[in-house]
Design a protein around this motif. Structure first.
Motif, mmCIF file in Angstrom:
data_model
loop_
_atom_site.group_PDB
_atom_site.id
_atom_site.type_symbol
_atom_site.label_atom_id
_atom_site.label_comp_id
_atom_site.label_asym_id
_atom_site.label_seq_id
_atom_site.Cartn_x
_atom_site.Cartn_y
_atom_site.Cartn_z
ATOM 1 N N GLU A 45 0.856 -1.215 0.014
ATOM 2 C CA GLU A 45 -0.101 0.068 -0.011
ATOM 3 C C GLU A 45 0.659 1.164 0.098
ATOM 4 O O GLU A 45 0.510 2.131 -0.607
ATOM 5 C CB GLU A 45 -0.820 -0.115 1.301
ATOM 6 C CG GLU A 45 -1.832 1.172 1.312
ATOM 7 C CD GLU A 45 -2.625 1.151 2.391
ATOM 8 O OE1 GLU A 45 -3.408 1.968 2.799
ATOM 9 O OE2 GLU A 45 -2.817 -0.011 3.073
ATOM 10 N N TRP B 103 4.017 1.519 -1.332
ATOM 11 C CA TRP B 103 4.459 1.605 -2.518
ATOM 12 C C TRP B 103 3.467 2.194 -3.387
ATOM 13 O O TRP B 103 3.725 3.037 -4.204
ATOM 14 C CB TRP B 103 5.060 0.306 -3.152
ATOM 15 C CG TRP B 103 6.218 0.018 -2.468
ATOM 16 C CD1 TRP B 103 6.440 -1.182 -1.885
ATOM 17 C CD2 TRP B 103 7.631 0.422 -3.003
ATOM 18 N NE1 TRP B 103 7.786 -1.266 -1.485
ATOM 19 C CE2 TRP B 103 8.304 -0.386 -2.136
ATOM 20 C CE3 TRP B 103 8.154 1.475 -3.562
ATOM 21 C CZ2 TRP B 103 9.979 -0.149 -2.358
ATOM 22 C CZ3 TRP B 103 9.267 1.772 -3.584
ATOM 23 C CH2 TRP B 103 10.226 0.948 -2.878
ATOM 24 N N ARG B 104 2.314 1.859 -3.557
ATOM 25 C CA ARG B 104 1.361 2.431 -4.371
ATOM 26 C C ARG B 104 1.175 3.825 -4.164
ATOM 27 O O ARG B 104 0.914 4.678 -5.082
ATOM 28 C CB ARG B 104 -0.270 1.603 -4.120
ATOM 29 C CG ARG B 104 -1.321 2.098 -4.913
ATOM 30 C CD ARG B 104 -2.735 1.665 -4.294
ATOM 31 N NE ARG B 104 -2.929 2.241 -3.071
ATOM 32 C CZ ARG B 104 -3.524 2.128 -1.921
ATOM 33 N NH1 ARG B 104 -4.124 0.833 -2.284
ATOM 34 N NH2 ARG B 104 -3.652 2.539 -0.881
ATOM 35 N N ASP B 105 0.881 4.312 -2.887
ATOM 36 C CA ASP B 105 0.956 5.693 -2.462
ATOM 37 C C ASP B 105 1.938 6.509 -3.140
ATOM 38 O O ASP B 105 1.722 7.545 -3.532
ATOM 39 C CB ASP B 105 0.853 5.928 -1.088
ATOM 40 C CG ASP B 105 -0.500 5.542 -0.363
ATOM 41 O OD1 ASP B 105 -1.505 5.016 -1.218
ATOM 42 O OD2 ASP B 105 -0.530 5.172 0.906
ATOM 43 N N LEU C 79 -8.120 0.589 -7.638
ATOM 44 C CA LEU C 79 -6.965 1.193 -6.654
ATOM 45 C C LEU C 79 -7.827 2.165 -5.824
ATOM 46 O O LEU C 79 -8.827 2.834 -6.083
ATOM 47 C CB LEU C 79 -5.995 1.984 -7.105
ATOM 48 C CG LEU C 79 -4.972 1.001 -8.266
ATOM 49 C CD1 LEU C 79 -3.929 1.859 -9.058
ATOM 50 C CD2 LEU C 79 -4.257 0.070 -7.387
#
Length: 365
Positions: free
Chosen positions: A53, A55-57, A198
């Motif tokens: 999460e 990394w996604r942010d 996402l």
């Protein structure tokens, strides 16, 4: 033969040791990148790195910030394509839009219009920011650059640096040096929104969508309208364009106006993401946007936007992806180092930028 090509001097070959040095630098850069990424992967396997999460942010934040860099970089690329010099005052054009937008937003907040009609409020802020940035860009062209149109390129370049400081301290004198904070966006925009499976923060999603729509609108303007065709013709060859009946001065003003409008959009998006604006807000984003323009290929509009997004990703993901693998503490504070190092590496491997330069006939000669 009397053409410029016939009289052009032959290019001097580089000494062999220069090529050997560049090859060694390229190999060292590749080895260090692989080493750092491998170290980060090992940490992730051991459960020491950021979560999926997180990394996604980082990726989403990098894309959002890079989209703003790309919008500002469009102004650098357009002016360079037409006049052949870098307008270092463009960062202050961006700042002026954000500053004027603050006063409009603050007034709307005071009359309780901001929290009850946010969409209309942000559209009014966007319009005022675009108007202010466009006006500043056009005035700068008329007062500072047009009298130097036929001067050697170093003179307008130095002038642009002086104009940059002049605008900074003019705004500081008029509005003070304190950071001015925009009113907060509504809760629904700060919450996470489902998009393509996402969960993305609403403000970042709005920034990305507006930047994409703006870039598409600019592409259609440059490719499909008469003014856009005039800009492309003047960027290719001013003398030939004038012989074809194109008003070169008017086209150059239009170029500055369009670049200023892009900076105005970026000013509003900056307010949505970071809220704070001051007289020096435009300095570092301006340098980053110039970096993005060079990264994508100077004079290449698509390259400028793509270079901005890539630069944002380098800033957002690079420190954790590469530097953390070496065990360097406080890597999040080194994002500027990563961004400019990425530029140097790209130019070492591809000096014309990732997507290639687009230069005028004069510059190619």
């Amino acid at each position: 033969m009397t053409s410029a090509a016939a009289t052009r001097l032959p290019r001097r070959r580089r000494p062999g040791w220069v090529d050997s040095f560049l090859l060694a630098v390229r190999i060292a850069a590749i080895v260090l990148l692989i080493w750092g990424i491998a170290g980060t992967v090992v940490k992730g396997i051991n459960g020491e790195g950021p979560t999926g999460e997180a990394w996604r942010d980082l990726v989403v934040a990098g894309i959002a910030q890079g989209a703003m860099y790309g919008l500002i970089a469009l102004g650098y690329s357009m002016v360079y394509g037409v006049l052949g010099f870098i307008n270092f005052a463009h960062g202050e054009v961006f700042m002026s839009g954000g500053m004027v937008g603050f006063f409009v937003a603050n007034y709307l907040w005071d009359i309780h219009f901001w929290d009850t009609n946010f969409v209309l409020s942000i559209l009014l802020v966007l319009a005022s920011s675009i108007l202010a940035s466009t006006l500043v860009a056009v005035i700068v062209e008329r007062v500072a650059y047009r009298p130097l149109r036929d001067a050697p390129r170093l003179i307008p370049l130095i002038t642009s640096i002086g104009i940059s400081f002049f605008l900074q301290y003019t705004f500081a004198g008029l509005f003070g040096v304190a950071v001015k904070n925009y009113p907060p966006p509504p809760d629904y925009l700060r919450a996470r929104i489902g998009f393509l499976d996402l969960e993305i923060e609403g403000t970042k999603l709005a920034v990305i969508v507006v930047a994409v729509v703006t870039m598409i609108a600019l592409y259609l303007f440059v490719e499909k309208t008469r003014t856009g065709r005039s800009i492309r013709a003047v960027a290719e060859d001013k003398e030939i364009a004038a012989l074809m009946g194109i008003n070169v001065d008017r086209t150059i003003v239009a170029t500055f106006a369009v670049g200023g409008a892009m900076a105005g959009v970026a000013g509003t998006l900056w307010a949505l993401l970071f809220r704070g604006v001051s007289f020096i807000t435009g300095f570092l984003p301006g340098i980053k946007a110039f970096t993005a323009a060079v990264l994508g290929g100077i004079g290449n509009l698509g390259g400028a936007m793509a270079g901005g997004v890539l630069l944002g990703l380098f800033e957002g993901v690079g420190p954790q992806l590469v530097l953390a693998g070496f065990g360097i503490p406080g890597v999040s504070q080194l994002k500027d180092v990563v961004a400019f190092t990425a530029l140097v590496l790209v130019l070492i491997f591809k000096p014309s930028g990732l997507f290639g330069e687009r230069l005028s006939a004069e510059d190619r000669a």
